[in-house]
Enzyme design. Sequence first.
Site, short mmCIF file in Angstrom:
data_model
loop_
_atom_site.label_atom_id
_atom_site.label_comp_id
_atom_site.label_asym_id
_atom_site.label_seq_id
_atom_site.Cartn_x
_atom_site.Cartn_y
_atom_site.Cartn_z
N LYS A 193 13.08 -79.16 61.87
CA LYS A 193 12.64 -77.89 62.48
C LYS A 193 13.73 -77.30 63.38
CE LYS A 193 8.55 -78.47 60.70
NZ LYS A 193 8.38 -78.07 59.31
C1 LIG Z 1 3.90 -74.81 58.28
C2 LIG Z 1 3.78 -76.23 58.73
N1 LIG Z 1 2.64 -76.64 59.30
C3 LIG Z 1 2.47 -77.89 59.75
C4 LIG Z 1 3.46 -78.84 59.61
C5 LIG Z 1 3.18 -80.23 60.01
O1 LIG Z 1 4.06 -80.78 60.92
P1 LIG Z 1 4.31 -82.35 60.99
O2 LIG Z 1 5.12 -82.75 59.81
O3 LIG Z 1 5.02 -82.53 62.30
O4 LIG Z 1 2.97 -83.01 61.01
C6 LIG Z 1 4.69 -78.46 59.05
C7 LIG Z 1 5.80 -79.42 58.95
O5 LIG Z 1 6.33 -79.83 58.02
C8 LIG Z 1 4.85 -77.13 58.58
O6 LIG Z 1 5.99 -76.72 58.01
#
Ligand SMILES: Cc1ncc(COP(=O)(O)O)c(C=O)c1O
Length: 369
Positions: A193
């Site tokens: 990110k």
């Molecule tokens: C649009 C979106 N929502 C939620 C997430 C979930 O994040 P995490 O992987 O930290 O659980 C991501 C991450 O990949 C994402 O790109």
Amino acid sequence: MTEMTPPYIPYLDLKPLNDRFAQEDLLSFKEIHASGRFIGGEYVDRFEKEFSVYCGTSHCIGTGNGLDALTIILKAEVALGNLPQNASILVPAHTYIATFLSVIHAGMRPVPVDVEELTLTANVLRKVTLEYDAIIVVDIYGKLVDDEVYAFAKDNSLPIYCDTAQSHGATNKLGERSGNLARASAFSFYPTKNLGGIGDAGAITTNDFELANMCRKVANYGRESRFVNNIIGVNSRLDPLQAAFLSNRLPMLDADNTRRIEIATYYYQHINNVKVKLLPSDFLNNCVSHVFPVYVANRKVFMDYLDHIGIGTSVHYEIPPHQQAAFKELNHLSFPVTEELHRTEVSLPCHPLLSKEDVEFIVKAVNAY
Ligand SMILES: Cc1ncc(COP(=O)(O)O)c(C=O)c1O
């Protein structure tokens, strides 16, 4: 004489991006190790404070990851009586699967709707005839959801939450930041990110005191006090090491985003191949270019071509959530815009360490395709 081949440009290389913080991270690690405090504590408090100040919100609650952050918001709203237990939540069909999963993990029902070009817009929302209790919008690829969408939710007294996993630091035309536009927002600090840790991490931001407290409680076993648990919670805490690593990276976020935007702008100014479509250029408004998407009819050929020249690419994403085998009950739905975007999307490298020469080389290669 042989011509010099430039080194391969990977889609994203996390090592050099994180090498920039190696010294500070080692110091943080030593400090935490020496402190003997490995859950919560000053590093978590510090990052939560710094990130809420950065976003302009009154509260920030660290979580284990971005998916948990979204789920916890929904569970906390149920515990507060602000959403029914089995709420129907409108979600954009075009998103990462985590948005859908958060709704399901909260015991609710995702109601996906197709997008216009890329994002859920107020136009789309006006046409929705299905019943729903709340909306989750997604700042996909780092672009903030339009102000009009928030206005629509307000006018219709609908709670609106934002999946800000991809938009750290993006600002709207009033200068308000991602994380400060919805009733509550969920960030992911997954390493790729714009603000990423060196492991899993996430956070919730909100300006609502009661919601913030309830999120904190849900995230910590539903714990009222040490031995009293009066709601069903989860265990999803921001790790102090990740908190410290994120504090080390936060001061760099704006400069990194500026460089991403410069690269994306250069792509818009110079890519001129009819076989490689870009989104309308207003895509770059209020956007921190987490992903730079182009759309190509036969993407595998295009990706192989770039790979052969020495340029790595990626895809965001191949299969939309409603077509995933995990969501059998959604498989009959059809969202033509989302499906077409998923069929043709290719992500070009767009990260802060790309040099001017890298970006020029990428544009030349794309135009020569
Ligand atoms: C649009 C979106 N929502 C939620 C997430 C979930 O994040 P995490 O992987 O930290 O659980 C991501 C991450 O990949 C994402 O790109």
